[in-house]
Scaffold this active site. Structure first.
Site, PDB file in Angstrom:
ATOM      1  N   LYS A  11       0.854  -1.245   0.082  1.00 45.76           N
ATOM      2  CA  LYS A  11       0.152  -0.005  -0.167  1.00 45.76           C
ATOM      3  C   LYS A  11       0.755   1.160   0.084  1.00 45.76           C
ATOM      4  O   LYS A  11       0.118   2.434  -0.824  1.00 45.76           O
ATOM      5  CB  LYS A  11      -0.546   0.364   1.472  1.00 45.76           C
ATOM      6  CG  LYS A  11      -1.563   1.113   1.265  1.00 45.76           C
ATOM      7  CD  LYS A  11      -2.893   1.151   2.498  1.00 45.76           C
ATOM      8  CE  LYS A  11      -2.080   1.018   3.487  1.00 45.76           C
ATOM      9  NZ  LYS A  11      -1.066   1.314   4.071  1.00 45.76           N
TER      10      LYS A  11
ATOM     11  N   ARG B 256       2.158   8.242   6.584  1.00 49.06           N
ATOM     12  CA  ARG B 256       3.218   7.951   8.498  1.00 49.06           C
ATOM     13  C   ARG B 256       3.968   8.039   8.413  1.00 49.06           C
ATOM     14  O   ARG B 256       5.373   7.247   7.607  1.00 49.06           O
ATOM     15  CB  ARG B 256       1.927   7.076   8.823  1.00 49.06           C
ATOM     16  CG  ARG B 256       0.189   7.623   9.003  1.00 49.06           C
ATOM     17  CD  ARG B 256      -0.176   6.672   9.469  1.00 49.06           C
ATOM     18  NE  ARG B 256      -0.646   5.361   8.561  1.00 49.06           N
ATOM     19  CZ  ARG B 256      -0.496   4.052   8.810  1.00 49.06           C
ATOM     20  NH1 ARG B 256      -0.818   3.375   9.637  1.00 49.06           N
ATOM     21  NH2 ARG B 256      -0.095   2.750   7.865  1.00 49.06           N
TER      22      ARG B 256
ATOM     23  N   LYS C 236       6.379  -5.924  10.881  1.00 51.50           N
ATOM     24  CA  LYS C 236       6.004  -5.470   9.409  1.00 51.50           C
ATOM     25  C   LYS C 236       7.394  -4.857   8.597  1.00 51.50           C
ATOM     26  O   LYS C 236       7.245  -4.860   7.302  1.00 51.50           O
ATOM     27  CB  LYS C 236       5.504  -4.363   9.742  1.00 51.50           C
ATOM     28  CG  LYS C 236       4.459  -4.358   8.687  1.00 51.50           C
ATOM     29  CD  LYS C 236       3.312  -2.920   9.349  1.00 51.50           C
ATOM     30  CE  LYS C 236       2.806  -2.342   8.388  1.00 51.50           C
ATOM     31  NZ  LYS C 236       4.161  -0.910   8.213  1.00 51.50           N
TER      32      LYS C 236
ATOM     33  N   ALA D   7      -3.294   1.799  12.541  1.00 49.36           N
ATOM     34  CA  ALA D   7      -5.215   1.535  12.582  1.00 49.36           C
ATOM     35  C   ALA D   7      -5.739   0.161  13.046  1.00 49.36           C
ATOM     36  O   ALA D   7      -6.709   0.493  12.862  1.00 49.36           O
ATOM     37  CB  ALA D   7      -5.571   1.065  10.606  1.00 49.36           C
TER      38      ALA D   7
ATOM     39  N   PHE E 257      -3.269  -0.707   7.069  1.00 52.94           N
ATOM     40  CA  PHE E 257      -4.003  -1.538   6.916  1.00 52.94           C
ATOM     41  C   PHE E 257      -5.159  -1.522   6.114  1.00 52.94           C
ATOM     42  O   PHE E 257      -4.923  -0.784   5.173  1.00 52.94           O
ATOM     43  CB  PHE E 257      -4.750  -2.403   8.169  1.00 52.94           C
ATOM     44  CG  PHE E 257      -3.278  -2.283   9.129  1.00 52.94           C
ATOM     45  CD1 PHE E 257      -1.956  -3.600   8.444  1.00 52.94           C
ATOM     46  CD2 PHE E 257      -2.728  -1.884  10.695  1.00 52.94           C
ATOM     47  CE1 PHE E 257      -0.941  -3.649   9.578  1.00 52.94           C
ATOM     48  CE2 PHE E 257      -2.173  -1.537  11.586  1.00 52.94           C
ATOM     49  CZ  PHE E 257      -1.032  -2.531  10.822  1.00 52.94           C
TER      50      PHE E 257
ATOM     51  N   PHE F 254       3.782  -8.771  -8.913  1.00 50.18           N
ATOM     52  CA  PHE F 254       4.749  -9.268  -9.033  1.00 50.18           C
ATOM     53  C   PHE F 254       5.299 -10.307 -10.390  1.00 50.18           C
ATOM     54  O   PHE F 254       3.941 -10.584 -11.274  1.00 50.18           O
ATOM     55  CB  PHE F 254       4.464 -10.374  -8.231  1.00 50.18           C
ATOM     56  CG  PHE F 254       4.451  -9.710  -6.967  1.00 50.18           C
ATOM     57  CD1 PHE F 254       5.233 -10.025  -5.213  1.00 50.18           C
ATOM     58  CD2 PHE F 254       3.409  -8.766  -6.164  1.00 50.18           C
ATOM     59  CE1 PHE F 254       5.052  -9.937  -3.863  1.00 50.18           C
ATOM     60  CE2 PHE F 254       3.234  -7.890  -4.312  1.00 50.18           C
ATOM     61  CZ  PHE F 254       4.131  -8.830  -3.930  1.00 50.18           C
TER      62      PHE F 254
ATOM     63  N   TRP G 178       7.080  -1.186  -8.132  1.00 49.99           N
ATOM     64  CA  TRP G 178       7.964  -1.282  -7.661  1.00 49.99           C
ATOM     65  C   TRP G 178       9.367  -1.474  -8.742  1.00 49.99           C
ATOM     66  O   TRP G 178      10.754  -1.564  -7.874  1.00 49.99           O
ATOM     67  CB  TRP G 178       7.844  -3.195  -6.772  1.00 49.99           C
ATOM     68  CG  TRP G 178       8.279  -3.117  -5.643  1.00 49.99           C
ATOM     69  CD1 TRP G 178       8.418  -3.316  -4.483  1.00 49.99           C
ATOM     70  CD2 TRP G 178       9.827  -4.530  -6.297  1.00 49.99           C
ATOM     71  NE1 TRP G 178       9.876  -3.701  -4.215  1.00 49.99           N
ATOM     72  CE2 TRP G 178      10.267  -4.483  -5.249  1.00 49.99           C
ATOM     73  CE3 TRP G 178      10.299  -4.724  -7.163  1.00 49.99           C
ATOM     74  CZ2 TRP G 178      11.639  -4.945  -5.087  1.00 49.99           C
ATOM     75  CZ3 TRP G 178      11.269  -5.115  -7.312  1.00 49.99           C
ATOM     76  CH2 TRP G 178      11.712  -6.079  -5.828  1.00 49.99           C
TER      77      TRP G 178
END
Length: 558
Positions: free
Chosen positions: A73, A96, A107, A275, A303, A383, A411
């Site tokens: 995300k 954030r 994470k 979140a 999330f 991917f 990416w």
């Protein structure tokens, strides 16, 4: 091309001086407080000078429920911002700050990945500009002043059994969830049961992220309820006389941080509530400042859309009057397969049927986002193992719901991989078709607000809350807090409170274990199921692989 890790890509970035990034948005160098050459805070005086300007378009990036397969995300948020700039738009992103807890846990960081990152990545994922330290210090100053007040006579007659203010630490440490303080004798005060939350769950974090200026910040801090007297009347932070000193500690932290993407586009990184246990959005100050300076502002909510987007709409937008012009829902083929029952070890093999079987999780999020009256588009984060047939299965499913799904390769390719997404998102944002509306009205009773979120967002059949919790909510309504929105603390992994229940479950129940009043932040927290406000480290924490190499460079950070 040889594989490079995120940290290697970030370290090789050709960064511009932060003053150059500021000038792109019209921020003069004298209005920046530099932290080195590549990051700075934007001065409060400059932000105040923007008051009369019109706002740009606000674009929210959210996602499906997270899985070990990965969704990306933040990476998509960065890639979309870069894509908008690539097609000639004046754009900025707002995300954030990273918490040390998940960074050293499991994470990882919060700067994006691959060719869609915010830099300086290492500093951002570690101490950055010290905002989290300031929040931790301000929060724990109040804790110390509460115990000190009690030690020196307790003039406010605080009932030690009813002190609700816990301490915080920006680290995953399950041993601190429940503690006893002031052991060791009279000189150490009066023993009482207490505990720690992680800093991102602190009400001070929420207040910093919702405050508009220093005056609003101090007012909200003063409104914090730290506990109750024997007659059940509340004791507030301003009664302890801590709000002024806390504001001093937070004065610099309230100013948004400006950094840049790998492609030297502006990025505001400020605030960091999770979140799953808090309201999950970057600061109002950063968002509103960016909207005055850019024509398009891409922000993210934590999330899945059942948590971050719901709170973005029902809490942040409600409190600020902001409304997103478009929503991007991030999904991956791999995550669809995992939702469809494929084991993580088998995700690389083509399985179109599993993709189709897993798509209802995405579909539920699409339905929920559209229920707020905001147009949505799906970003398929690519991917290398994705087959054309699997990607097409996602597109076909989304088309059946009247939503476009666009393949994104940010990416690998950076902004070149999001041109299609950026073009479509700009068209939707400019169309004005969004008619934002929150899920429930202000005057709905608190328990009904909780039930509304559970039924309409989680598709629960029932909310289980005992008489103690229902009585507490009614008592808060009687004290004037009934207009507050609700902030659901729930596992991020499922629409239910069972983290192992994937897909799009319905007919389940949502147990409410505890409710907390965040009077300064302006919402009620409902803690559901087994969710913890102080996480623990996994069996093999990421910290085990983090260190310095022989050259003094950080390794293992991602």
């Amino acid at each position: 091309m040889a594989y490079r890790s995120d940290i290697e890509i970030a370290r090789a970035a050709e960064k511009r001086p932060i003053q150059d990034i500021g000038m792109r948005l019209g921020i003069p160098s004298e209005s920046l407080l530099p932290f080195g050459h590549d990051k700075a805070k934007v001065s409060a005086e400059f932000i105040q000078s923007l008051a009369g300007r019109d706002n740009g378009r606000l674009i929210l990036v959210t996602a499906i429920n997270p899985t070990p397969a990965g969704e990306g995300k933040t990476t998509t948020t960065v890639g979309l911002g870069d894509g908008l700039c690539r097609i000639g738009k004046n754009a900025a992103i707002c995300i954030r700050e990273a918490s040390l807890g998940p960074c050293f846990g499991m994470k990882g960081g919060a700067a994006g990945g691959g060719m869609a990152q915010v830099v300086p990545m290492e500093e951002m994922n570690l101490h950055f500009t010290g905002d989290f330290h300031a929040i931790t210090s301000a929060h724990n100053l109040l804790s110390a002043m509460i115990d000190n007040h009690v030690y020196w006579g307790n003039a406010l007659e605080i009932d030690l059994r009813r002190v609700t203010w816990r301490r915080v630490l920006d680290m995953n440490d399950r041993a601190l969830r429940d503690i006893v303080t002031s052991l060791g004798g009279v000189a150490n005060g009066f023993p009482r049961q207490a505990g720690f939350d992680i800093t991102v769950a602190s009400e001070v974090m929420a207040i910093l992220c919702l405050a508009r200026d220093l005056g609003d910040l101090q007012r909200r801090l003063g409104d914090i309820i730290i506990g109750y007297r024997r007659d059940r009347t509340p004791v507030r932070c301003r009664d302890i006389k801590a709000d002024g000193a806390m504001t001093v500690l937070l004065q610099q932290a309230l100013q948004p941080n400006l950094v840049q993407t790998l492609e030297n586009n502006p990025a505001f990184v400020h605030g960091g509530p999770f979140a799953n246990i808090a309201h999950g959005c970057n600061s109002v100050t950063a968002t509103t400042t960016a909207l005055k300076l850019a024509d398009y502002v891409v922000t993210e909510a934590g999330f899945g859309a059942d948590l971050g987007a719901e709170k973005f709409m029902n809490i942040k937008c409600r409190m600020t009057g902001l409304a997103p012009s478009a929503v991007v829902i991030v999904a991956t083929v791999r995550a669809m397969k995992m939702n469809g029952g494929v084991a993580r070890a088998d995700l690389d093999a083509e399985n179109v049927q599993a993709v189709t079987d897993g798509c209802p999780n995405l579909g539920r999020h699409i339905e929920n986002v559209k229920s707020f009256g905001v147009p949505a588009v799906v970003a398929i984060n690519h991917f290398v193992t994705d087959s054309e047939a699997e990607v097409q299965a996602v597109r076909n499913y989304c088309a059946g719901l009247g939503v476009e799904a666009i393949l994104c390769r940010h990416w690998e390719q950076g902004s070149a991989g999001t041109v299609d997404l950026a073009t479509r998102v700009a068209e939707i944002a400019d169309s004005g078709e969004g008619q934002f509306r929150p899920l429930y009205p202000d005057d709905m009773p608190l328990m009904e607000k909780i039930e509304t979120v559970a039924r309409k967002i989680y598709r629960a059949e029932a909310v289980v809350a005992d008489k103690r919790i229902r009585d507490q909510l009614r008592q808060w309504e009687g004290q004037g807090y009934g207009q507050f929105p609700v902030c659901m603390a729930k596992t991020q992994y499922s629409f239910s409170t069972d983290p192992n229940l994937r897909g799009a479950p319905d007919g389940h129940s949502v147990p409410i274990r505890e409710v907390r009043l965040a009077a300064g932040a302006g919402f009620i927290v409902a803690i559901c199921g087994e969710i913890m406000t102080m996480p623990g480290l996994p069996r093999v924490p990421a910290a085990e692989a983090i260190g310095l190499n022989e050259s003094g460079d950080i390794e293992g950070l991602f």
